[in-house]
Design an enzyme around this catalytic site. Structure first.
Site, PDB file in Angstrom:
ATOM      1  N   HIS A 104       0.851  -1.191   0.000  1.00  0.00           N
ATOM      2  CA  HIS A 104       0.000   0.000   0.000  1.00  0.00           C
ATOM      3  C   HIS A 104       0.883   1.236   0.000  1.00  0.00           C
ATOM      4  CE1 HIS A 104      -3.179   2.812   1.170  1.00  0.00           C
ATOM      5  NE2 HIS A 104      -4.020   1.873   0.752  1.00  0.00           N
ATOM      6  N   ASP A 116      -8.061  -5.259  -0.714  1.00  0.00           N
ATOM      7  CA  ASP A 116      -8.484  -6.048  -1.874  1.00  0.00           C
ATOM      8  C   ASP A 116      -8.191  -7.538  -1.705  1.00  0.00           C
ATOM      9  OD1 ASP A 116      -9.621  -4.047  -3.491  1.00  0.00           O
ATOM     10  OD2 ASP A 116      -7.637  -3.341  -4.070  1.00  0.00           O
TER      11      ASP A 116
END
Ligand SMILES: CC(=O)SCCNC(=O)CCNC(=O)[C@H](O)C(C)(C)COP(=O)(O)OP(=O)(O)OC[C@H]1O[C@@H](n2cnc3c(N)ncnc32)[C@H](O)[C@@H]1OP(=O)(O)O
Ligand SMILES: O=C([O-])CC(=O)C(=O)O
Length: 410
Positions: free
Chosen positions: A301, A352
């Protein structure tokens, strides 16, 4: 350090030269610091959400998101993101009634979807549908706060019918009859109903609602920033949403939930297998992928470096689905990839990663996962569009020209 402090520190560490001549000119004396990908750059303030990588936490308008996911209907979270406060009982009743009364698939939208190839990517279909909805909206060019809020609320109601119909059209192999929405069902129940034509089990509805709450908002991510850039030119709300959908499609952003499932498929989903067997096959796959220096979607991320704050809550929802559908081999695949990535690179999963297999177990086609993200993120996008509109500054950074020096045309 908060996300803002971390970003501000990074910006101070890499002092920028705000020389307008840098944009296309070659006359700048000092080479400016380049912030590729705008990494670490704070471009504006926001009141919508706070991402704190230091404490691995996320607040929507001050409220911890795991607490919202545990107790709030999605309609209340949408109200919170738009208005800034959780709704009163009466406000929630009004929001729910409004959401239920604007759910129909407009015939022009159905016609537009039916005109597209059945195997086009459903993100293209939803992007097209939002374009059509914008063209049809009588208030499209009205950018008053009241009109912007009303358009945002309408899109929240309209998108589930688009996504559900697109899933059905793909399964039918072409134009088909949409399933009519049901006013006695809430947002999550109704989307599942319109997609599959049967009432989903309460466990499934709750896992879906949790995913909607977690996907709703995440500060200046790429798609939200895209929406703000488009809004900053004073373009209309639907144009900003269409642009945001384009940005969300990529596998480095929302498209990662689809890519995660493609990884599971590549490894091979074998329902007859034990969790242990699946885990060791997944581990071997990951070791091989990393040895080949592959990027594995669903991990890493830009802001969180010690784990995505939303993953524990989404993983709980996935665990509930694994138990409900009795599919321990999915847990084996999940654990194997996570463990191997952790050991090899210490990179953690992002939202996700658990969301992909959760939607798979619910019965959605893999290509439909990112459109489901839109159904939720429409709330965060539109909250940011309204915030940008209320205190606008054209977003237009500079570039350092590195092409040929001026030369005469031969
Ligand atoms: C809801 C969301 O949108 S969450 C994000 C969803 N996106 C994904 O899952 C895509 C996969 N992940 C990635 O590509 C990245 O982690 C991003 C784009 C999300 C963030 O990336 P950045 O902050 O720009 O970090 P960057 O890509 O430079 O990665 C830093 C290092 O970690 C490695 N790395 C980061 N993510 C991964 C990954 N998923 N797989 C393998 N290696 C990775 C990079 O290769 C790089 O290594 P290097 O320094 O040896 O070159
Ligand atoms: O914040 C980001 O960069 C991406 C993300 O997790 C999101 O949009 O939910």
């Amino acid at each position: 350090m908060t996300e803002k402090q971390q970003d501000a520190q990074h910006t101070r560490d890499t002092q920028d030269t705000q020389d307008p001549q840098n944009d296309g000119g070659s006359g700048a004396e000092e080479t400016p610091e380049i912030h590729r990908g705008l990494a670490g750059v704070v471009t504006d303030v926001t009141q919508v959400s706070k991402v704190n990588p230091e404490t691995n936490s996320l607040l929507y308008r001050g409220y911890p998101v795991p607490q919202l996911a545990a107790s709030q209907p999605f309609e209340a979270v949408a109200h919170l993101l738009w208005i800034g406060e959780l709704p009163t009982e009466q406000e929630l009743e009004d929001a729910v009634a409004h959401e239920r009364s604007h759910r129909d698939l407009a015939p022009q939208v159905k016609d537009a979807l039916d005109s597209l190839p059945v195997d086009c990517h459903p993100m293209d279909s939803v992007r097209t549908a939002v374009s059509v909805l914008g063209a049809l909206d009588p208030a499209a060019e009205d950018d008053s706060p009241e009109a912007e809020l009303e358009k945002s609320r309408r899109l929240l109601s309209q998108l589930p019918a688009v996504v559900a119909y697109e899933q059905r059209r793909r399964r039918a192999g072409g134009p088909t009859d949409p399933i009519a929405p049901r006013e006695d069902l809430d947002h999550a129940q109704n989307l599942l109903w319109m997609t599959f034509g049967e009432e989903a089990a309460p466990e499934v509805v709750d896992a879906f609602r949790v995913s909607m709450v977690l996907y709703a908002e995440h500060s200046f991510n790429a798609s939200t920033f895209t929406a703000r850039v488009i809004t900053s030119t004073l373009a209309d709300l639907h144009s900003a949403v269409v642009g945001a959908i384009g940005a969300l499609k990529g596998p480095l952003h929302g498209g990662a939930n689809e890519a995660v499932m493609n990884t599971f498929d590549e490894i091979g989903i074998r329902p007859e297998e034990s969790a242990d067997e699946a885990r060791s096959r997944a581990k071997a796959w990951m070791d091989d992928a990393l040895a080949q220096k592959k990027k594995v979607m669903g991990f890493g991320h830009r802001v969180y470096k010690n784990g995505d704050s939303r993953v524990p809550t989404m993983k709980q929802a996935l665990d509930a689905m694994i138990e409900h559908f009795e599919r321990p081999e999915i847990l084996g695949l999940y654990d194997g990839l996570e463990l191997s990535m952790e050991e090899a690179k210490d990179i953690k999963p992002n939202l996700d990663y658990p969301a992909g297999p959760t939607y798979h177990l619910m019965g959605f086609d893999t290509e439909m996962f990112t459109p489901l993200f839109i159904v939720s993120r429409i709330t965060g996008w539109t909250a940011h569009i309204m915030e940008q509109r209320a205190a606008n500054a054209l977003i237009r950074p500079l570039s350092e020209y590195v092409g040929p020096e001026e030369r005469p045309v031969p």
